[in-house]
Design an enzyme around this catalytic site. Structure first.
Site, PDB file in Angstrom:
ATOM      1  N   CYS A 131       3.231 -52.985 -25.153  1.00 22.77           N
ATOM      2  CA  CYS A 131       2.693 -54.090 -24.360  1.00 22.77           C
ATOM      3  C   CYS A 131       2.389 -55.292 -25.247  1.00 22.77           C
ATOM      4  CB  CYS A 131       1.513 -53.602 -23.539  1.00 22.77           C
ATOM      5  SG  CYS A 131      -0.026 -54.243 -24.015  1.00 22.77           S
ATOM      6  N   GLU A 141      -1.612 -40.898 -22.685  1.00 20.54           N
ATOM      7  CA  GLU A 141      -0.661 -41.812 -22.027  1.00 20.54           C
ATOM      8  C   GLU A 141       0.732 -41.187 -22.009  1.00 20.54           C
ATOM      9  OE1 GLU A 141      -0.291 -45.913 -23.573  1.00 20.54           O
ATOM     10  OE2 GLU A 141       1.836 -45.740 -23.079  1.00 20.54           O
TER      11      GLU A 141
END
Ligand code: F3S
Length: 284
Positions: free
Chosen positions: A194, A128
């Protein structure tokens, strides 16, 4: 024995979406590839392989493909990978990058264009983060611990934009930001951890504080599961990291009054249920 299972355990929205996408594409037929394993879970990857899905391991393998469908997983990919795919006329690209990760790509691209230097709080080798780095127009610093933040030297004096790997530990992120704020001038911080991660970590911490033993379920290579394990271990000395029910030493739980169960974002529900049933069903 009391069992407390975290409600937030298991697939997050982005992972579920990516895995569902692969199964949907299998239904449509044709040769299906995923760029990297779709999730860090051996069971799921094995099932997909049995259904004919091939994993592309690197750029070179991707360059060799001339037909079929390539699915990009929820972590996202570097910009160069999109560029290679765009040039392939007979290859369909299905982008299952999580919208929260795409948002970081956009932030990094825009902020670097404005002249800000990008600092990513996360692991520079995680796919990521590798993807996020590629969207910056200038050099990026990656920091993953308070110690690294302590030794960070602001060599440019330019204004900064700080973002985080989506699965980073929130408490650590806040500590690192605090250190960097003292060292750098004009810092724009965007907390890109998140919600799913935040909820999962908070709930794991609460359960670990109550439990005598804590079971964390997830893939060996899943960084968010490893972080959950780290968090739970801080509150519960008897924390175990397992991949499936087979790894669980059930006898060692016989004197335990309260067992907590949580799982990483790439752990399918049926694996969590198997563990829960096994613990509940064992008559000590
Ligand atoms: Fe997306 Fe958050 Fe999951 S960023 S992939 S919903 S952990």
């Amino acid at each position: 024995m009391k069992i407390i299972k975290a409600e937030s355990a298991g697939f997050c929205f982005g992972v579920k979406r990516a895995v569902d996408t692969v199964y949907e594409e299998i239904e449509k037929g044709g040769r299906i590839y995923t760029y990297g394993e779709i999730i860090h879970n051996d069971e799921v990857v094995r099932d997909l392989e049995e259904k004919g899905v091939k994993v592309i391991r690197n750029e070179e393998e991707l360059r060799a493909i001339n037909e079929g469908t390539v699915i990009i997983r929820s972590h996202g990919v570097p910009r160069e990978i999109y560029e290679i795919l765009e040039k392939k006329e007979n290859v369909k690209t299905v982008d299952a990058t999580c919208p929260f990760v795409l948002k970081i790509h956009k932030t990094v691209s825009e902020e670097s264009e404005k002249g800000r230097e990008i600092i990513i709080i996360g692991d520079k080798d995680h796919p990521e983060v590798v993807g996020i780095i590629s969207f910056s127009g200038s050099a990026v610093s990656c920091i993953r611990s308070e110690a690294e933040a302590d030794s960070y030297v602001d060599s440019t004096g330019r204004s900064k934009c700080i973002v985080a790997q989506t699965t980073f530990n929130l408490r650590k992120f806040n500590n690192i930001v605090e250190i960097l704020n003292k060292k750098c001038y004009d810092v724009h911080t965007v907390n890109t951890i998140c919600n799913a991660t935040e909820q999962r970590q908070t709930e794991a911490l609460e359960i670990a504080s109550l439990a005598d033993a804590m079971i964390v379920i997830g893939g060996r290579h899943s960084s968010n599961t490893r972080k959950l394990y780290e968090i739970c271990s801080e509150r519960c000395a008897d924390t175990r990291f397992i991949q499936t029910v087979d790894d669980l030493d059930i006898d060692s739980l016989k004197d335990v009054n309260c067992v907590g169960i949580t799982a990483g974002a790439s752990t399918p529900n049926y694996i969590i249920e198997e563990v829960q049933k096994h613990v509940r069903g064992t008559d000590f």
